[in-house]
Scaffold this motif. Structure first.
Motif, PDB file in Angstrom:
ATOM      1  N   PHE A 101       0.794   0.987   2.202  1.00  0.00           N
ATOM      2  CA  PHE A 101       2.158   1.627   2.215  1.00  0.00           C
ATOM      3  C   PHE A 101       2.324   2.084   0.787  1.00  0.00           C
ATOM      4  O   PHE A 101       2.736   3.113   0.207  1.00  0.00           O
ATOM      5  CB  PHE A 101       3.082   0.773   2.847  1.00  0.00           C
TER       6      PHE A 101
ATOM      7  N   ASN B 288      -0.002   2.727  -1.422  1.00  0.00           N
ATOM      8  CA  ASN B 288      -0.696   3.712  -1.784  1.00  0.00           C
ATOM      9  C   ASN B 288      -0.146   4.986  -1.575  1.00  0.00           C
ATOM     10  O   ASN B 288      -0.276   6.035  -2.171  1.00  0.00           O
ATOM     11  CB  ASN B 288      -1.984   3.711  -1.155  1.00  0.00           C
ATOM     12  N   VAL B 289       0.608   5.141  -0.345  1.00  0.00           N
ATOM     13  CA  VAL B 289       1.317   6.253   0.002  1.00  0.00           C
ATOM     14  C   VAL B 289       2.124   6.696  -0.636  1.00  0.00           C
ATOM     15  O   VAL B 289       2.655   7.945  -1.154  1.00  0.00           O
ATOM     16  CB  VAL B 289       1.665   6.164   1.563  1.00  0.00           C
TER      17      VAL B 289
ATOM     18  N   GLU C 241       0.994   8.185  -4.053  1.00  0.00           N
ATOM     19  CA  GLU C 241       0.516   9.616  -3.536  1.00  0.00           C
ATOM     20  C   GLU C 241       1.716  10.580  -3.730  1.00  0.00           C
ATOM     21  O   GLU C 241       1.734  11.612  -3.921  1.00  0.00           O
ATOM     22  CB  GLU C 241      -0.368   9.686  -2.460  1.00  0.00           C
ATOM     23  N   LEU C 242       2.605  10.097  -3.016  1.00  0.00           N
ATOM     24  CA  LEU C 242       3.876  10.840  -3.215  1.00  0.00           C
ATOM     25  C   LEU C 242       4.729  11.014  -4.720  1.00  0.00           C
ATOM     26  O   LEU C 242       5.475  11.857  -4.856  1.00  0.00           O
ATOM     27  CB  LEU C 242       5.127  10.333  -2.337  1.00  0.00           C
TER      28      LEU C 242
END
Length: 71
Positions: free
Chosen positions: A21, A23-24, A27-28
């Motif tokens: 989570f 990491n997501v 990336e955002l």
């Protein structure tokens, strides 16, 4: 009291899930306080969902206790 073996199983699973989570969010493009705020809100949401499930399950469990056993 949970068995220590179960904790050693749950710890890496939860850590891996949390890192995925995070990491997501990375990336955002979230960073700093926005990143921290979203991690905290995600965890609060997970805990609130678990609490709602327990609150819903308690009346069902009490109802099922009153039924005769099935053989």
């Amino acid at each position: 009291v949970p068995e220590p073996r179960l904790a050693w199983f749950a710890l890496p699973f939860g850590l891996l899930h949390g890192l995925g989570f995070a990491n997501v969010l990375h990336e955002l493009g979230l960073s700093g306080l926005e990143f921290l705020k979203n991690i905290v809100l995600f965890n609060v949401g997970v805990e609130a969902g678990q609490l709602l499930l327990v609150v819903a399950a308690i009346p069902i469990a009490f109802f099922l206790r009153k039924l005769p056993p099935v053989h």
